[in-house]
Structure formats: structure tokens, C-alpha cells
Design an enzyme around this catalytic site. Structure first.
Site, PDB file in Angstrom:
ATOM      1  CE  LYS A  13       7.748  -6.322  -5.836  1.00 37.36           C
ATOM      2  NZ  LYS A  13       6.924  -5.088  -5.863  1.00 37.36           N
ATOM      3  NE  ARG A  90       6.993  -5.200  -0.161  1.00 37.09           N
ATOM      4  CZ  ARG A  90       6.542  -6.021  -1.096  1.00 37.09           C
ATOM      5  NH1 ARG A  90       7.000  -7.250  -1.174  1.00 37.09           N
ATOM      6  NH2 ARG A  90       5.639  -5.620  -1.972  1.00 37.09           N
ATOM      7  NE  ARG A 129      -2.032  -6.551  -8.449  1.00 39.87           N
ATOM      8  CZ  ARG A 129      -0.787  -6.338  -7.995  1.00 39.87           C
ATOM      9  NH1 ARG A 129       0.240  -6.876  -8.605  1.00 39.87           N
ATOM     10  NH2 ARG A 129      -0.571  -5.577  -6.946  1.00 39.87           N
ATOM     11  NE  ARG A 135      -2.415  -8.433  -4.240  1.00 40.03           N
ATOM     12  CZ  ARG A 135      -1.141  -8.187  -4.541  1.00 40.03           C
ATOM     13  NH1 ARG A 135      -0.563  -8.821  -5.550  1.00 40.03           N
ATOM     14  NH2 ARG A 135      -0.456  -7.330  -3.831  1.00 40.03           N
ATOM     15  NE  ARG A 146      -0.033  -2.875  -2.016  1.00 43.18           N
ATOM     16  CZ  ARG A 146      -0.531  -3.357  -3.139  1.00 43.18           C
ATOM     17  NH1 ARG A 146      -1.768  -3.040  -3.508  1.00 43.18           N
ATOM     18  NH2 ARG A 146       0.180  -4.142  -3.895  1.00 43.18           N
TER      19      ARG A 146
HETATM   20  P1  ATP Z   1       4.228  -6.423  -7.734  1.00 42.23           P
HETATM   21  O1  ATP Z   1       2.930  -5.953  -8.294  1.00 42.23           O
HETATM   22  O2  ATP Z   1       5.396  -5.621  -8.227  1.00 42.23           O
HETATM   23  O3  ATP Z   1       4.415  -7.893  -7.886  1.00 42.23           O
HETATM   24  P2  ATP Z   1       3.029  -6.246  -5.053  1.00 42.23           P
HETATM   25  O4  ATP Z   1       2.704  -4.910  -4.513  1.00 42.23           O
HETATM   26  O5  ATP Z   1       1.920  -7.031  -5.600  1.00 42.23           O
HETATM   27  O6  ATP Z   1       4.193  -6.119  -6.124  1.00 42.23           O
HETATM   28  P3  ATP Z   1       3.733  -8.391  -3.223  1.00 42.23           P
HETATM   29  O7  ATP Z   1       5.188  -8.698  -3.309  1.00 42.23           O
HETATM   30  O8  ATP Z   1       2.792  -9.305  -3.891  1.00 42.23           O
HETATM   31  O9  ATP Z   1       3.599  -6.889  -3.758  1.00 42.23           O
HETATM   32  O10 ATP Z   1       3.374  -8.243  -1.660  1.00 42.23           O
HETATM   33  C1  ATP Z   1       2.068  -7.958  -1.184  1.00 42.23           C
HETATM   34  C2  ATP Z   1       2.094  -7.580   0.292  1.00 42.23           C
HETATM   35  O11 ATP Z   1       2.670  -8.648   1.092  1.00 42.23           O
HETATM   36  C3  ATP Z   1       2.948  -6.359   0.661  1.00 42.23           C
HETATM   37  O12 ATP Z   1       2.262  -5.146   0.454  1.00 42.23           O
HETATM   38  C4  ATP Z   1       3.279  -6.626   2.138  1.00 42.23           C
HETATM   39  O13 ATP Z   1       2.223  -6.287   2.990  1.00 42.23           O
HETATM   40  C5  ATP Z   1       3.446  -8.136   2.183  1.00 42.23           C
HETATM   41  N1  ATP Z   1       4.875  -8.502   1.990  1.00 42.23           N
HETATM   42  C6  ATP Z   1       5.395  -9.169   0.925  1.00 42.23           C
HETATM   43  N2  ATP Z   1       6.728  -9.303   1.035  1.00 42.23           N
HETATM   44  C7  ATP Z   1       7.072  -8.695   2.206  1.00 42.23           C
HETATM   45  C8  ATP Z   1       8.301  -8.461   2.888  1.00 42.23           C
HETATM   46  N3  ATP Z   1       9.453  -8.862   2.376  1.00 42.23           N
HETATM   47  N4  ATP Z   1       8.279  -7.790   4.057  1.00 42.23           N
HETATM   48  C9  ATP Z   1       7.129  -7.367   4.591  1.00 42.23           C
HETATM   49  N5  ATP Z   1       5.939  -7.534   4.000  1.00 42.23           N
HETATM   50  C10 ATP Z   1       5.891  -8.188   2.822  1.00 42.23           C
HETATM   51 MG    MG Z   2       3.652  -9.428  -6.624  1.00 42.89          MG
END
Ligand code: ATP
Ligand code: MG
Length: 194
Positions: A13, A90, A129, A135, A146
Site C-alpha cells: 500500500k 481497516r 522489510r 518496526r 496481523r
Molecule cells: P503495507 O505494507 O501494505 O503498507 P502495513 O502492514 O505496513 O501495510 P500500516 O498501514 O503501516 O500497515 O499499519 C501498521 C499498523 O498500524 C497496523 O498493523 C495497525 O496496528 C496500525 N494501524 C494503521 N492504520 C490503522 C487503522 N486504520 N486502524 C487501526 N489500526 C491501524
Molecule cells: Mg504501510
């Protein structure tokens, strides 16, 4: 045009959002980046967020919606200009809150881009990553959690947006440029239809 970029953790994303911003001149709202910024600054929100993120859980809807509402209040021009929402909504409750917030600015979610990636590829990407992301959630146990949370709480949004005719499925496996091109093609077709 307001776009939601949707997909499992590790689906790309963030990466694809960066490309879309350049192409369409949209404002980027990444809730994941926003929360990580708060964590690194040690704010109150950051401390609360970290307690969920490091366990692989979602931040509660009520708090997350409040964070979004604050962004709109502080930057009312963003809603008017067009936004790419990355990592939000989400949950169904967040999606409903988003439509309600956008309607206050006379707009709505126009298209949802769903990045669909094989599960073993998602795990592979997040582990890769995790080697240098720093992270707390890019380790195998938290990744599993997750993905489980994604399937239970987030994946139902696909049906939700499909039933509204807004969901555009994109094959998110493979070459980055091919994926960007596929997204652009879907969005351009969507614009032409309007
Ligand atoms: P990608 O790799 O596709 O960018 P990602 O898994 O890295 O996705 P992030 O969007 O960076 O996900 O979010 C990281 C964490 O932040 C989530 O796992 C969650 O705990 C929290 N988080 C982010 N957005 C939300 C939301 N809209 N509602 C609840 N928690 C959220
Ligand atoms: Mg992300």
C-alpha cells in the site's frame, strides 16, 4: 478523486501510494506512518498506538476515527483536493465513519484499489522489510497475528466496497511498475466512466 488503497499487511500500500501521489497529485494520508511518527516522538497517542501495534492488533476504531477527524479539521483543504487513504479504513466501522466525514466536505470515497497478494509472498516481504525497518511488528509472530487480524477485521471490507461497486481488484504480486500501470489503468477507466 478520493482513493482508498486497500490490502493485507505487506501488500504494498505504501509503495504504490507514493507512485499514485506523483501521478495524480493527491494528498497522502497513511495512518501507519502517522502512528509510527507519533511512536518515534513519544507522544501520548504514540504510546497508546505502540501498545497495539507491537502486538499486531488494530488501534480501536473510536481512537482511529478521532485521529482522522483531527487531520480533516486541521487541513480542511485536503478533503477538497483529493486524498489517497493508505491503511484506513481497516474495519467496516471505520469505512462508515470515513464516508460520513467526507460527506461533510461534500465528497466521498470514489474508488478502492485492492492489492491482492499471495499470503506466502506477504510474509516474505514483511520479514525482508523487518531486517532494517526497525518496526516492532515485522517479526514472524506479530506478522502471523496481523494476518489473522486482517482476515477477521479488515478483509470483510472487500465485500462491503464490492457491493457498492467501488472495489477494483489489482494483482499485487510481481513487478512494481506493472502493478502501478494496472492501478493507473483501472483508475483512468473509472474516471472516464464518470
Ligand atoms: P503495507 O505494507 O501494505 O503498507 P502495513 O502492514 O505496513 O501495510 P500500516 O498501514 O503501516 O500497515 O499499519 C501498521 C499498523 O498500524 C497496523 O498493523 C495497525 O496496528 C496500525 N494501524 C494503521 N492504520 C490503522 C487503522 N486504520 N486502524 C487501526 N489500526 C491501524
Ligand atoms: Mg504501510
Amino acid at each position: 478523486m478520493n482513493i482508498v488503497i486497500f490490502g493485507a499487511p505487506g501488500s504494498g500500500k505504501g509503495t504504490q501510494s507514493e507512485r499514485l501521489i506523483k501521478r495524480y497529485g493527491l494528498h497522502h494520508i497513511s495512518t501507519g506512518e502517522l502512528l509510527r511518527d507519533h511512536i518515534s516522538r513519544g507522544t501520548h497517542l504514540g504510546k497508546v498506538a505502540d501498545s497495539y501495534i507491537s502486538k499486531g492488533l488494530l488501534i480501536p476504531d473510536e481512537l482511529m476515527v478521532e485521529v482522522l477527524a483531527d487531520i480533516f479539521k486541521e487541513h480542511p483543504e485536503t478533503a477538497a483536493k483529493g486524498v489517497i487513504f493508505d491503511g484506513f479504513p481497516r474495519t467496516i466501522a471505520q469505512a462508515e465513519a470515513l464516508s460520513k466525514m467526507l460527506s461533510e466536505y461534500g465528497t466521498d470515497v470514489h474508488a478502492v484499489v485492492g492489492l491482492e497478494v499471495d499470503e506466502d509472498e506477504l510474509v516474505r516481504r514483511m520479514l525482508e522489510r523487518g531486517k532494517d525497518s526497525g518496526r516492532s511488528d515485522d517479526n514472524i509472530d506479530t506478522i502471523r497475528k496481523r494476518l489473522d487480524v486482517y482476515h477477521r477485521q479488515t478483509a470483510p471490507l472487500k465485500e462491503y466496497y464490492l457491493s457498492q461497486g467501488r472495489y477494483h481488484a489489482i494483482d499485487g504480486n510481481g513487478d512494481l511498475d506493472r502493478i502501478s500501470d494496472d492501478i493507473a489503468r483501472e483508475l483512468d477507466q473509472h474516471k472516464d466512466k464518470k
